[in-house]
Design an enzyme around this catalytic site. Sequence first.
Site, mmCIF file in Angstrom:
data_model
loop_
_atom_site.group_PDB
_atom_site.id
_atom_site.type_symbol
_atom_site.label_atom_id
_atom_site.label_comp_id
_atom_site.label_asym_id
_atom_site.label_seq_id
_atom_site.Cartn_x
_atom_site.Cartn_y
_atom_site.Cartn_z
ATOM 1 N N ASP A 201 -42.809 27.174 1.194
ATOM 2 C CA ASP A 201 -42.411 25.812 1.519
ATOM 3 C C ASP A 201 -42.620 25.512 3.007
ATOM 4 O O ASP A 201 -42.341 26.355 3.856
ATOM 5 C CB ASP A 201 -40.903 25.711 1.180
ATOM 6 C CG ASP A 201 -40.332 24.330 1.350
ATOM 7 O OD1 ASP A 201 -40.701 23.453 0.560
ATOM 8 O OD2 ASP A 201 -39.509 24.137 2.267
ATOM 9 N N GLU A 243 -47.618 25.196 1.029
ATOM 10 C CA GLU A 243 -47.294 23.774 1.087
ATOM 11 C C GLU A 243 -47.487 23.311 2.519
ATOM 12 O O GLU A 243 -46.626 23.500 3.380
ATOM 13 C CB GLU A 243 -45.840 23.491 0.678
ATOM 14 C CG GLU A 243 -45.638 21.983 0.532
ATOM 15 C CD GLU A 243 -44.303 21.418 1.004
ATOM 16 O OE1 GLU A 243 -44.039 20.250 0.736
ATOM 17 O OE2 GLU A 243 -43.551 22.147 1.670
HETATM 18 C C1 GLC Z 1 -40.653 20.735 0.991
HETATM 19 C C2 GLC Z 1 -40.123 20.488 -0.402
HETATM 20 C C3 GLC Z 1 -39.092 19.389 -0.356
HETATM 21 C C4 GLC Z 1 -37.990 19.785 0.596
HETATM 22 C C5 GLC Z 1 -38.551 20.146 1.964
HETATM 23 C C6 GLC Z 1 -37.521 20.796 2.828
HETATM 24 O O1 GLC Z 1 -41.361 19.649 1.473
HETATM 25 O O2 GLC Z 1 -41.176 20.173 -1.268
HETATM 26 O O3 GLC Z 1 -38.589 19.116 -1.626
HETATM 27 O O4 GLC Z 1 -37.077 18.738 0.712
HETATM 28 O O5 GLC Z 1 -39.606 21.063 1.855
HETATM 29 O O6 GLC Z 1 -37.291 22.104 2.378
#
Ligand code: GLC
Length: 546
Positions: A201, A243
């Site tokens: 993440d 991500e």
């Molecule tokens: C990423 C996740 C999201 C979350 C953020 C903070 O973007 O996809 O859902 O709120 O990280 O962890």
Amino acid sequence: MTAPTWYKDAVFYELYVRAFRDSNGDGHGDLPGLTQRLDYLQSLGVTCLWLQPIYPSPLLDDGYDIADYYGVHPDFGTLDDFRRLMVAAKRRGLRVVADLVVNHTSDQHPWFQAARADRHSPYRDYYVWSDTPDKYPDARIIFLDTETSNWTFDPVAGQYFWHRFYSSQPDLNFDNPAVQAEMLKVMAFWLDLGLDGFRVDAVPYLFEREGTTGENLPETHAYLKRMRAFVDQHYPEAVLLAEANQWPADLRPYFGDGDEFHLAFHFPVMPRLFMALARGTAAPIVEIMRATPPIPPSAQWCTFLRNHDELTLEMVTEAERQWLWNFYAPEPRMRQNLGIRRRLAPLLGGDWRKLELANALLFSLPGTPIFYYGDEIGMGDNIWLDDRDGLRTPMQWDAGPNAGFSAAPADKLYAPVIASGPFAYERVNLAAQLADPTSLWHRLRRLVEIRKAHPAFGWGDFAFLDQLPPSVFGIMRRHARQVVVALHNLTAGPQTVSLDPAREPALAGLLGAALTDTLTGQPAGRMELRRFTLQPYAYFWLTAEA
Ligand code: GLC
């Protein structure tokens, strides 16, 4: 040691355990509930599940605020339930990856509690502190609707702490070698339990440096390479998925020289799929893919239409963002941060032709595609719930009470089911679609099957067809001797297409090749000057042996 390759031609399925299936009637989906539904996921044909966070957490950000990296949230089950899930998944040949949130913890994490309570605690330096809120002014605020600063004063600590997301999610300090080591320990713990990898993440934000945006820093890439080396050395079958919501040129370094991430989401192509469908023109997709640098052969894009977050419009121009907002989010309530809090089916007017076409476009592109749970049956959303909760409502299994999600009284559910309007569970549910061979579910299942049967999709290179009308998206995928030519009509009217192998560079060398209709498996003549008529929002895929 052989490099893992299973992710190259995988089909992923993202799900929130809390939303999927409640096995004990407490109103929250859980791991045993998911385990009971693995047969369903297998029947859809997906090959890898991505579990959103399942760890103990106050759930102020649906588990992306972790309070303990080594457990399971009691509402979702136990570690033993997780072990049983892994055994059951492996028995079916299903892979499972899970979210790994490295950038930050919950403020309820014992590290943060110790850090704030005592300046001399070894955990103080696990986080990023300052006496003033002035450092790193060039780092943007991501949760624009709720946060006004990346610094929040903590009265217990007597200092400000740094956070790129909610103020309940303090950022970890990756300059601290102990933090770097902690995350490798966390990875080992879950990989030892049989997990097949992580969706990592928020990776761009690990380090902070004055005078920078705090995104994509060299220090961040160096640490991510260390994570990869760790995985390669100890868990050679495991994969890491990044991500990183970034432009193609900034995304490319997340693959390194095949020594950083195995997979990364292609964020920029996603809003352009919606733009192409709305404007009836292929140009946005073609342009962004042409602007995407090549990636190492072992690497793979991950492509998606929707996920659990707002449909992010960060990777488009300001003018495109306004246009997409006006088109897809006419109500102010539909907008959130720099995006749109709606699910796929409502975005596309619940039109099964468009939903199937959108998935066909996705499946034709290079990359491993991901379904977001519920989108395979065209589930709706509830924009009136808080934050992104309206995209995370219970899975609609059948027309029974609580949509077959839970035996709890309706007011005990973690979130209400979608019970009114065109996407109400009485109308949109899995049981109804299983019973109807023409349903969206059956059509998407067939796409999955076709994709898995043709290595050109997962492994192949690609070229766009240049000689088509602007409203038809055409792409050629080639792997070894297999060539797939995929044509998609982006408009509400019929489109006549001439396919001319003599004039189309992507088809060079294919003149005279025997063709198969990929979707039916029937012979479809030879590759020569051909005219086809594509019905509104229809697509046509042809396979040739080169
Ligand atoms: C990423 C996740 C999201 C979350 C953020 C903070 O973007 O996809 O859902 O709120 O990280 O962890």
